[in-house]
Design a protein around this motif. Structure first.
Motif, PDB file in Angstrom:
ATOM      1  N   LEU A 227       0.836  -1.207   0.000  1.00 43.49           N
ATOM      2  CA  LEU A 227       0.000   0.000   0.000  1.00 43.49           C
ATOM      3  C   LEU A 227       0.868   1.253   0.000  1.00 43.49           C
ATOM      4  CD1 LEU A 227      -2.986  -0.376   2.524  1.00 43.49           C
ATOM      5  CD2 LEU A 227      -3.101   0.109   0.075  1.00 43.49           C
ATOM      6  N   PHE A 228       1.807   1.263   0.951  1.00 43.98           N
ATOM      7  CA  PHE A 228       2.665   2.445   1.085  1.00 43.98           C
ATOM      8  C   PHE A 228       3.510   2.650  -0.157  1.00 43.98           C
ATOM      9  CE2 PHE A 228       6.804   4.230   2.231  1.00 43.98           C
ATOM     10  CZ  PHE A 228       6.410   5.466   2.717  1.00 43.98           C
ATOM     11  N   LEU A 229       4.150   1.576  -0.619  1.00 44.61           N
ATOM     12  CA  LEU A 229       5.073   1.713  -1.747  1.00 44.61           C
ATOM     13  C   LEU A 229       4.329   2.140  -3.013  1.00 44.61           C
ATOM     14  CD1 LEU A 229       7.519  -1.291  -1.313  1.00 44.61           C
ATOM     15  CD2 LEU A 229       7.974   1.131  -0.955  1.00 44.61           C
ATOM     16  N   PHE A 230       3.121   1.594  -3.199  1.00 46.81           N
ATOM     17  CA  PHE A 230       2.361   1.949  -4.408  1.00 46.81           C
ATOM     18  C   PHE A 230       1.949   3.407  -4.383  1.00 46.81           C
ATOM     19  CE2 PHE A 230      -1.821   2.204  -6.602  1.00 46.81           C
ATOM     20  CZ  PHE A 230      -1.350   1.972  -7.896  1.00 46.81           C
ATOM     21  N   VAL A 231       1.404   3.846  -3.275  1.00 51.07           N
ATOM     22  CA  VAL A 231       0.955   5.243  -3.176  1.00 51.07           C
ATOM     23  C   VAL A 231       2.144   6.188  -3.269  1.00 51.07           C
ATOM     24  CG1 VAL A 231      -0.245   6.920  -1.723  1.00 51.07           C
ATOM     25  CG2 VAL A 231      -1.060   4.570  -1.824  1.00 51.07           C
ATOM     26  N   ALA A 232       3.226   5.830  -2.563  1.00 50.85           N
ATOM     27  CA  ALA A 232       4.411   6.695  -2.557  1.00 50.85           C
ATOM     28  C   ALA A 232       5.023   6.786  -3.942  1.00 50.85           C
ATOM     29  CB  ALA A 232       5.432   6.162  -1.553  1.00 50.85           C
ATOM     30  N   SER A 233       5.192   5.640  -4.604  1.00 49.21           N
ATOM     31  CA  SER A 233       5.822   5.681  -5.938  1.00 49.21           C
ATOM     32  C   SER A 233       4.908   6.369  -6.943  1.00 49.21           C
ATOM     33  CB  SER A 233       6.168   4.262  -6.407  1.00 49.21           C
ATOM     34  OG  SER A 233       5.006   3.465  -6.406  1.00 49.21           O
ATOM     35  N   ALA A 234       3.582   6.222  -6.770  1.00 46.91           N
ATOM     36  CA  ALA A 234       2.638   6.905  -7.663  1.00 46.91           C
ATOM     37  C   ALA A 234       2.796   8.415  -7.556  1.00 46.91           C
ATOM     38  CB  ALA A 234       1.211   6.492  -7.334  1.00 46.91           C
ATOM     39  N   SER A 235       3.022   8.918  -6.346  1.00 45.59           N
ATOM     40  CA  SER A 235       3.157  10.376  -6.214  1.00 45.59           C
ATOM     41  C   SER A 235       4.546  10.835  -6.590  1.00 45.59           C
ATOM     42  CB  SER A 235       2.783  10.816  -4.796  1.00 45.59           C
ATOM     43  OG  SER A 235       3.449  10.015  -3.866  1.00 45.59           O
ATOM     44  N   LEU A 236       5.606   9.987  -6.287  1.00 42.54           N
ATOM     45  CA  LEU A 236       6.976  10.388  -6.640  1.00 42.54           C
ATOM     46  C   LEU A 236       7.151  10.505  -8.143  1.00 42.54           C
ATOM     47  CD1 LEU A 236       9.308   8.367  -4.227  1.00 42.54           C
ATOM     48  CD2 LEU A 236       8.907  10.837  -4.275  1.00 42.54           C
ATOM     49  N   CYS A 237       6.391   9.669  -8.918  1.00 45.24           N
ATOM     50  CA  CYS A 237       6.574   9.659 -10.363  1.00 45.24           C
ATOM     51  C   CYS A 237       5.927  10.870 -11.045  1.00 45.24           C
ATOM     52  CB  CYS A 237       5.986   8.380 -10.966  1.00 45.24           C
ATOM     53  SG  CYS A 237       7.056   6.961 -10.661  1.00 45.24           S
ATOM     54  N   THR A 238       5.312  11.722 -10.254  1.00 46.76           N
ATOM     55  CA  THR A 238       4.714  12.928 -10.857  1.00 46.76           C
ATOM     56  C   THR A 238       5.784  13.838 -11.450  1.00 46.76           C
ATOM     57  OG1 THR A 238       4.721  13.938  -8.670  1.00 46.76           O
ATOM     58  CG2 THR A 238       2.634  13.003  -9.439  1.00 46.76           C
ATOM     59  N   VAL A 239       7.050  13.607 -11.097  1.00 45.40           N
ATOM     60  CA  VAL A 239       8.110  14.431 -11.694  1.00 45.40           C
ATOM     61  C   VAL A 239       8.308  14.075 -13.161  1.00 45.40           C
ATOM     62  CG1 VAL A 239       9.333  14.806  -9.533  1.00 45.40           C
ATOM     63  CG2 VAL A 239       9.889  12.789 -10.932  1.00 45.40           C
ATOM     64  N   ILE A 240       7.747  12.912 -13.589  1.00 45.68           N
ATOM     65  CA  ILE A 240       7.920  12.524 -14.992  1.00 45.68           C
ATOM     66  C   ILE A 240       6.879  13.270 -15.830  1.00 45.68           C
ATOM     67  CG2 ILE A 240       7.833  10.601 -16.633  1.00 45.68           C
ATOM     68  CD1 ILE A 240       8.491   8.763 -14.194  1.00 45.68           C
ATOM     69  N   PRO A 241       7.313  13.979 -16.858  1.00 44.88           N
ATOM     70  CA  PRO A 241       6.363  14.731 -17.694  1.00 44.88           C
ATOM     71  C   PRO A 241       5.364  13.805 -18.390  1.00 44.88           C
ATOM     72  CG  PRO A 241       8.623  15.394 -18.163  1.00 44.88           C
ATOM     73  CD  PRO A 241       8.705  14.192 -17.299  1.00 44.88           C
ATOM     74  N   GLY A 242       4.088  14.231 -18.455  1.00 43.35           N
ATOM     75  CA  GLY A 242       3.068  13.440 -19.125  1.00 43.35           C
ATOM     76  C   GLY A 242       2.468  12.375 -18.252  1.00 43.35           C
ATOM     77  N   TYR A 243       3.051  12.195 -17.072  1.00 42.88           N
ATOM     78  CA  TYR A 243       2.553  11.160 -16.154  1.00 42.88           C
ATOM     79  C   TYR A 243       1.444  11.715 -15.294  1.00 42.88           C
ATOM     80  CZ  TYR A 243       2.592   8.212 -11.952  1.00 42.88           C
ATOM     81  OH  TYR A 243       2.224   7.451 -10.888  1.00 42.88           O
ATOM     82  N   GLU A 244       0.432  10.884 -15.106  1.00 40.79           N
ATOM     83  CA  GLU A 244      -0.631  11.249 -14.163  1.00 40.79           C
ATOM     84  C   GLU A 244      -0.721  10.145 -13.128  1.00 40.79           C
ATOM     85  OE1 GLU A 244      -4.422  13.087 -15.260  1.00 40.79           O
ATOM     86  OE2 GLU A 244      -3.701  12.897 -17.325  1.00 40.79           O
ATOM     87  N   PRO A 245      -0.661  10.513 -11.856  1.00 41.43           N
ATOM     88  CA  PRO A 245      -0.676   9.460 -10.837  1.00 41.43           C
ATOM     89  C   PRO A 245      -2.009   8.713 -10.839  1.00 41.43           C
ATOM     90  CG  PRO A 245      -0.859  11.624  -9.817  1.00 41.43           C
ATOM     91  CD  PRO A 245      -0.564  11.860 -11.259  1.00 41.43           C
ATOM     92  N   PRO A 246      -1.959   7.384 -10.806  1.00 38.89           N
ATOM     93  CA  PRO A 246      -3.218   6.614 -10.775  1.00 38.89           C
ATOM     94  C   PRO A 246      -4.020   6.877  -9.510  1.00 38.89           C
ATOM     95  CG  PRO A 246      -1.294   5.157 -10.723  1.00 38.89           C
ATOM     96  CD  PRO A 246      -0.780   6.527 -10.916  1.00 38.89           C
ATOM     97  N   THR A 247      -3.278   7.367  -8.458  1.00 40.64           N
ATOM     98  CA  THR A 247      -3.999   7.648  -7.204  1.00 40.64           C
ATOM     99  C   THR A 247      -4.838   8.924  -7.273  1.00 40.64           C
ATOM    100  OG1 THR A 247      -1.888   8.532  -6.490  1.00 40.64           O
ATOM    101  CG2 THR A 247      -2.555   6.415  -5.567  1.00 40.64           C
ATOM    102  N   SER A 248      -4.702   9.667  -8.397  1.00 43.82           N
ATOM    103  CA  SER A 248      -5.582  10.831  -8.537  1.00 43.82           C
ATOM    104  C   SER A 248      -6.907  10.445  -9.190  1.00 43.82           C
ATOM    105  CB  SER A 248      -4.869  11.925  -9.359  1.00 43.82           C
ATOM    106  OG  SER A 248      -4.626  11.436 -10.659  1.00 43.82           O
ATOM    107  N   SER A 249      -7.067   9.128  -9.368  1.00 43.91           N
ATOM    108  CA  SER A 249      -8.356   8.620  -9.863  1.00 43.91           C
ATOM    109  C   SER A 249      -9.143   8.064  -8.695  1.00 43.91           C
ATOM    110  CB  SER A 249      -8.105   7.526 -10.913  1.00 43.91           C
ATOM    111  OG  SER A 249      -9.133   6.574 -10.857  1.00 43.91           O
ATOM    112  N   LEU A 250     -10.341   8.481  -8.558  1.00 44.15           N
ATOM    113  CA  LEU A 250     -11.163   8.016  -7.429  1.00 44.15           C
ATOM    114  C   LEU A 250     -11.393   6.510  -7.515  1.00 44.15           C
ATOM    115  CD1 LEU A 250     -12.611   8.935  -4.892  1.00 44.15           C
ATOM    116  CD2 LEU A 250     -14.661   9.377  -6.263  1.00 44.15           C
TER     117      LEU A 250
END
Lengths: 291, 229
Positions: B85-108
């Protein structure tokens, strides 16, 4: 509608797959590695503990042995010291005995030497006395020693006390064999005649005897008589000899030597300390040169 | 303007569809799995080890320690679920530095899926630990009157989990998008940095809340460990 139920299902499935994947590839290997390392550290610590305990034990053993060794060494040392002391006492006693024996032997040797020396001295003196006497007599008078001997003998015969004369006269009278006249050397004829005359004169005999007025005398040479002359007849003897003088001389020399021996064997008691009054150190004075 | 990457659909066949949320999730899964596999391929049990192994060990032991501090006595049993849980959420938000990427956690949909997973996992862990009776009994404690409140609490906290994470992640991405249209330079970068921080905080909150729920559900009569300072 913000929620897409297909996506929800897919994401839930994805999540479960991710859980499985990470369990498989991340948590298990990492935890195993950590556990392995911890186990290894625990083992090493246990090993180190064991080694430390062993080292402690070895150290204790070594200390114990060391103490034992020290004790043994001390006891051996004291034993050796005692033995050495005893050996020293024994050797000292032996040396003392040997020294005593040597000293006694030396004293014996000295005594023998002194004795031999005495004898040699007496012999030498005897010869010297003869030689000196002979030479002195020769120098002093024209008479020889033999003549003087005969003269002395004759004078003695004449100077004999009455009782002795009677005894000798009686002996000459009753003698069955001729009187024996012994001398250290051959008496010359003059002396023999003189002696014969003197005897005839002093002891007048009965002319009825087979010998007539002459007393029968037989002259004999006896080298054992030391420069002497003697008349023996029927158990009576008249003699004069230098041996008497020599005997007295010998006695004197012996007494002298004995005194010396005593002086040697009995050294004066401990040397006395001489106490001298302390003298002030002399201050060297410059010499006054008197012109 | 779209609020969720769900709206970007690459492929659809009736009910089934492949949208950006699923695609990015797969990408994250691939990255995490392959990265882990690569690093753990040659692990060392010696005292000397690679820096990547050190990193993973720090992360894993850190998660384990956090779980234990919450009050769970056997953290390794729950490490797979909570750690992921932690690693998925954390890596999803850390990858926002990649251009064109949208974190999957911003989907309800994603946050709902995660919240539902927690909602399902908590009773399962509770039953596993205390038995069915023991777990159900916890709903009527301290009195039966508390039963409806407990059920409401169970549902509401699941909803709260989903919405909290979605709101934070979506707002972060939204703010950056808006700012880029207004001030294209410098300022969006600051907000991105702030977004990274809030992303990590959200990951931690999500993870800690799930841990607390599980700890509450699995609490037995075991003696409490000495509180850590």
């Amino acid at each position: 509608m913000l929620i897409d139920w297909f996506t929800v299902a897919a994401q839930a499935l994805n999540f479960l797959i991710l859980v499985w994947l990470l369990k498989r590839f991340l948590y298990q290997p990492i935890l195993q590695a950590i556990d392995g390392r911890e186990q290894r550290i625990v083992n090493e610590l246990a090993d180190a503990g064991t080694k430390k305990a062993e080292a402690q034990k070895d150290r204790d053993d070594f200390q114990h042995k060391n103490e034992l060794f020290d004790q043994q060494r001390a006891s051996l040392l004291s034993k050796a010291t005692d033995e050495a002391k005893a050996e020293r006492q024994r050797l000292l006693a032996e040396a003392r005995q040997a020294a005593d024996a040597l000293s006694a032997k030396r004293q014996d040797t000295l005594r023998n030497d002194a004795k031999n020396l005495n004898q040699a001295i007496s012999r030498q003196i005897q010869q010297e006395v003869f030689a000196i006497t002979r030479k002195a007599l020769m120098d002093l008078a024209t008479t020889s020693l033999e003549e003087r001997l005969a003269e002395v003998f004759i004078r003695r015969l004449r100077e004999m006390d009455v009782q002795a004369k009677e005894c000798l006269a009686e002996a000459l009278k009753t003698a069955s064999s001729p009187a024996l006249m012994r001398s250290a050397f051959d008496l010359p004829v003059e002396q023999r005649t003189a002696i014969q005359q003197t005897l005839n004169e002093i002891f007048p005999t009965d002319p009825s005897t087979p010998h007539g007025t002459s007393i029968p005398v037989r002259f004999e040479t006896a080298p054992d008589l030391v420069c002497g002359i003697e008349l023996t007849t029927n158990g009576q003897k008249v003699a004069w000899s230098i041996a008497d003088y020599l005997a007295s001389l010998q006695k004197g020399v012996d007494e002298l030597l004995q005194d010396n021996d005593k002086g040697e064997s009995k050294p004066s008691s401990e040397p006395k300390l001489q106490v001298k009054p302390e003298t002030k150190p002399e201050v060297p004075q410059p010499e006054a040169h008197s012109q | 303007m779209q609020l969720s990457p769900d709206e970007t659909v690459f492929w659809q066949y009736g009910f089934f569809k492949l949208n950006a949320t699923i695609a990015f999730t797969w990408g994250l899964m691939l990255m995490l799995a392959v990265g882990s596999k690569l690093i753990t391929r040659k692990l060392s049990t010696e005292l000397q080890r690679s820096r990547w192994q050190n990193l993973l060990e720090i992360i894993v032991t850190g998660i384990e320690t956090q779980i234990e501090e919450v009050g769970i006595h056997h953290p390794r049993q729950y490490l797979g679920f909570l750690g992921t849980l932690f690693l998925f959420v954390a890596s999803a938000s850390l990858c926002t530095v990649i251009p064109g990427y949208e974190p999957p956690t911003s989907s309800l949909s994603t946050t709902t899926a995660l919240a539902l997973s927690v909602w399902v996992a908590v009773p399962l862990f509770g039953i596993e630990e205390q038995g069915l009776g023991g777990y159900l009994k916890s709903y009527v404690e301290p009195t039966v009157i508390m039963l409806p409140f407990n059920i409401i609490s169970e549902l509401s906290r699941t909803l709260a989990l989903a919405v909290r994470l979605f709101g934070n992640m979506m707002s972060g991405a939204m703010i950056i998008g808006i700012l880029i249209t207004i001030t294209p330079f410098i300022f969006p970068l600051v907000m991105m940095a702030l977004g990274l921080l809030t992303g990590m905080v959200q990951a931690y909150i999500f993870f800690i809340l799930a841990t607390v729920y599980i700890a509450a559900a699995t609490r037995t009569s075991e003696p409490k460990p000495a509180a850590k300072t």
